[in-house]
Design an enzyme around this catalytic site. Structure first.
Site, PDB file in Angstrom:
ATOM      1  N   CYS A   9       0.819  -1.217   0.000  1.00 47.15           N
ATOM      2  CA  CYS A   9       0.000   0.000   0.000  1.00 47.15           C
ATOM      3  C   CYS A   9       0.847   1.258   0.000  1.00 47.15           C
ATOM      4  CB  CYS A   9      -0.953  -0.014   1.202  1.00 47.15           C
ATOM      5  SG  CYS A   9      -1.971   1.477   1.305  1.00 47.15           S
ATOM      6  N   CYS A  49      -1.710   1.708  -2.905  1.00 47.82           N
ATOM      7  CA  CYS A  49      -2.702   2.777  -2.745  1.00 47.82           C
ATOM      8  C   CYS A  49      -2.117   4.187  -2.655  1.00 47.82           C
ATOM      9  CB  CYS A  49      -3.562   2.542  -1.498  1.00 47.82           C
ATOM     10  SG  CYS A  49      -3.372   0.990  -0.661  1.00 47.82           S
ATOM     11  N   LYS A  89      -0.217   5.399  -5.894  1.00 48.43           N
ATOM     12  CA  LYS A  89      -1.240   5.421  -6.949  1.00 48.43           C
ATOM     13  C   LYS A  89      -2.133   6.645  -6.800  1.00 48.43           C
ATOM     14  CE  LYS A  89      -4.841   3.136  -6.132  1.00 48.43           C
ATOM     15  NZ  LYS A  89      -5.671   1.998  -5.731  1.00 48.43           N
ATOM     16  N   TYR A 112      -9.694  -3.290 -10.892  1.00 50.12           N
ATOM     17  CA  TYR A 112      -9.593  -1.863 -10.558  1.00 50.12           C
ATOM     18  C   TYR A 112      -8.194  -1.309 -10.791  1.00 50.12           C
ATOM     19  CZ  TYR A 112      -7.523  -3.172  -6.024  1.00 50.12           C
ATOM     20  OH  TYR A 112      -6.705  -3.673  -5.043  1.00 50.12           O
ATOM     21  N   GLU A 146      -7.576   1.969 -13.016  1.00 51.28           N
ATOM     22  CA  GLU A 146      -6.945   3.143 -12.404  1.00 51.28           C
ATOM     23  C   GLU A 146      -5.703   3.572 -13.169  1.00 51.28           C
ATOM     24  OE1 GLU A 146      -8.239   2.508  -7.729  1.00 51.28           O
ATOM     25  OE2 GLU A 146      -6.476   1.471  -8.497  1.00 51.28           O
ATOM     26  N   HIS A 155     -26.864  21.446   0.554  1.00 48.59           N
ATOM     27  CA  HIS A 155     -27.107  22.036  -0.760  1.00 48.59           C
ATOM     28  C   HIS A 155     -26.210  23.245  -0.982  1.00 48.59           C
ATOM     29  CE1 HIS A 155     -29.472  22.891  -4.335  1.00 48.59           C
ATOM     30  NE2 HIS A 155     -29.493  24.167  -3.962  1.00 48.59           N
ATOM     31  N   GLU A 192     -26.032  15.323  -1.910  1.00 47.41           N
ATOM     32  CA  GLU A 192     -27.439  15.417  -1.499  1.00 47.41           C
ATOM     33  C   GLU A 192     -28.357  14.573  -2.364  1.00 47.41           C
ATOM     34  OE1 GLU A 192     -29.511  19.174  -2.094  1.00 47.41           O
ATOM     35  OE2 GLU A 192     -27.978  19.789  -3.546  1.00 47.41           O
TER      36      GLU A 192
END
Length: 451
Positions: free
Chosen positions: A42, A47, A50, A176, A180, A436, A441
């Site tokens: 990682c 991760c 990346k 993935y 990616e 908002h 939302e």
């Protein structure tokens, strides 16, 4: 018998370091052996770097959008070497943090390859150590199919250290990591093709998510080629690479990047000297408490092949430390409703069941789905759409899954992960007042089921 250590951890990745630190904090005498880099996949080739490269690629989007907000910019220039040097400096900083975390916790750090020489014995660089408990946390390793010219290809291990950004890249894979890196290479300016042997990438993700991402990547100009697979790779006289596909077509690129799966890292680990068994897929077989078939040896993380995510390895490491040395605090890892993100461009965030999984499990399903152009893009010519989707049990009103493709998807889905863990219903989503104006939302304003 008196042992040198109460716990000996092989592998200083996320799971191993977490187990070691917590065990030491509970009063155990702990050692960790690591032969490569502190922080594991990682931190070093996963991760963290990346995500830094994803940030770099995303700058191109910001520059493209700037004109709509009144900014006039000179033509930008990207320098791969600067990005990689800055990334390397950050990784070195994190390596130091991991070292200090271990040493400050009272853990003995041994830098070298660890090999099991018995059920309670480990050898590191010729020195043997005994331990009451041994924890294997050696992680995974990329694998490339055995085709002619495979040595000419690279994986994620090498991609983070490329001297130059290739002009033309073939990315092979449908998971993935492939998606990616295709986004990274393309976003930074490389002409990129993504090849996948199946009909559609990201198998196991929600069908709406997969289709939506395909459409958005095509809008961005990424060359997607499905039902395509490389049979051989040859190096041409000018140094470029020729990939020959199964249908006879030939593609020429400067780099062939493989992301076609990972295997458990068991090389020269000495499992044959123990009673540890592997499962049918080649991962270490463990029970629900991460106990292997050898009573003194445990295993966690990617090497057991369950949910191969860093936060899951962290949770498993903590569970092991608590069970062994602080049993009153032990609680099993809950593998249900684990939020996750794919840092594609645009990114994916998902938690809970897909529509397909919910139907397969026998739920009567209501689907709430919304596609819209984000407010930030209304002053630009960019036509990218965001997808948000809720999968709801029609009989109990419980929200079974939340899925998103769009900016900040990973950040948004984390909060929804808490809601699903708490068993939230669609009515509770509806009764929650939205922030908002935000994209988030939309998850609490979808009132009408789309199917």
């Amino acid at each position: 018998m008196a042992y040198d250590f109460d716990l000996f951890v092989i592998g200083a990745g996320s799971g191993g370091v977490r187990a070691a630190r917590f065990a030491a904090g509970f009063g155990a005498k702990v050692a960790v052996a690591e032969s490569r880099y502190l922080g594991g996949t990682c931190v070093n080739v996963g991760c963290v770097p990346k995500k830094l490269l994803v940030y770099g690629a995303h700058v191109a989007d910001e520059l493209e959008q700037a004109a709509g907000f009144g900014w006039t910019l000179e033509e930008g220039h990207f320098d791969w070497g600067t990005l990689i040097a800055n990334k390397n400096r950050e990784i070195e900083r994190l390596n130091g943090i991991y070292r200090n975390l271990l040493l400050n916790s009272g853990v003995t750090l041994l830098q070298g390859h660890a090999r099991l020489t018995g059920a309670n014995e480990v050898e590191v660089e010729g020195q043997r150590y005994t331990a009451e408990h041994i924890l294997i946390a050696t992680g995974g390793w990329p694998q490339v199919p055995d085709i002619p010219g495979k040595e000419l290809a690279i994986t994620s291990n090498e991609a983070f250290y490329l001297k130059d950004l290739p002009r033309r890249v073939l990315v092979v894979g449908g998971g993935y990591i492939a998606v990616e890196f295709a986004g990274i290479f393309q976003g930074l300016g490389a002409a990129t093709t993504l090849l996948y042997r199946g009909d559609l990438f990201l198998r196991g993700f929600d069908g709406s998510v997969r289709t939506h991402l395909k459409e958005e990547l095509e809008k961005r100009g990424l060359d997607l080629q499905f039902n395509a697979d490389i049979q051989r790779i040859d190096k041409l006289e000018d140094g470029s690479l020729k990939a020959t596909l199964g249908d006879g077509r030939e593609l020429v690129a400067d780099c062939v990047f493989y992301a076609t799966g990972r295997r458990p890292m068991l090389d020269n680990l000495g499992l044959e000297n123990t009673g540890v068994e592997l499962d049918a897929r080649g991962y270490i077989r463990v029970d629900q408490q991460y106990q292997t078939t050898a009573p003194s040896i445990l295993a966690i993380g990617d090497v057991i092949g369950r949910v191969q995510l860093t936060p899951v390895a962290l949770a498993e490491g903590m569970a092991v430390a608590r069970r062994l040395f602080k049993p009153e605090q032990y609680r099993p890892v809950d593998y249900q409703n684990i939020p996750t993100a794919v840092f594609s461009q645009p990114p994916i965030g998902t938690v809970g069941l897909t529509e397909e999984q919910a139907l397969e499990a026998g739920h009567k399903v209501q689907v709430f789905e919304s596609r819209f152009r984000a407010m930030k893009l209304t002053l630009t010519d960019i036509q990218e759409k965001t997808l948000m989707k809720l999968v709801v049990d029609a009989e109990t009103d419980k929200v079974l899954g939340c899925h998103m493709v769009g900016p900040d998807a990973g950040e948004i889905i984390q909060g929804l992960g808490v809601a699903l863990k708490a068993g939230a219903t669609k009515q509770q989503f509806d009764e929650t007042i939205g922030v908002h104006p935000t994209a988030a939302e939309e998850f609490v304003t979808m009132r009408t089921a789309t199917r």
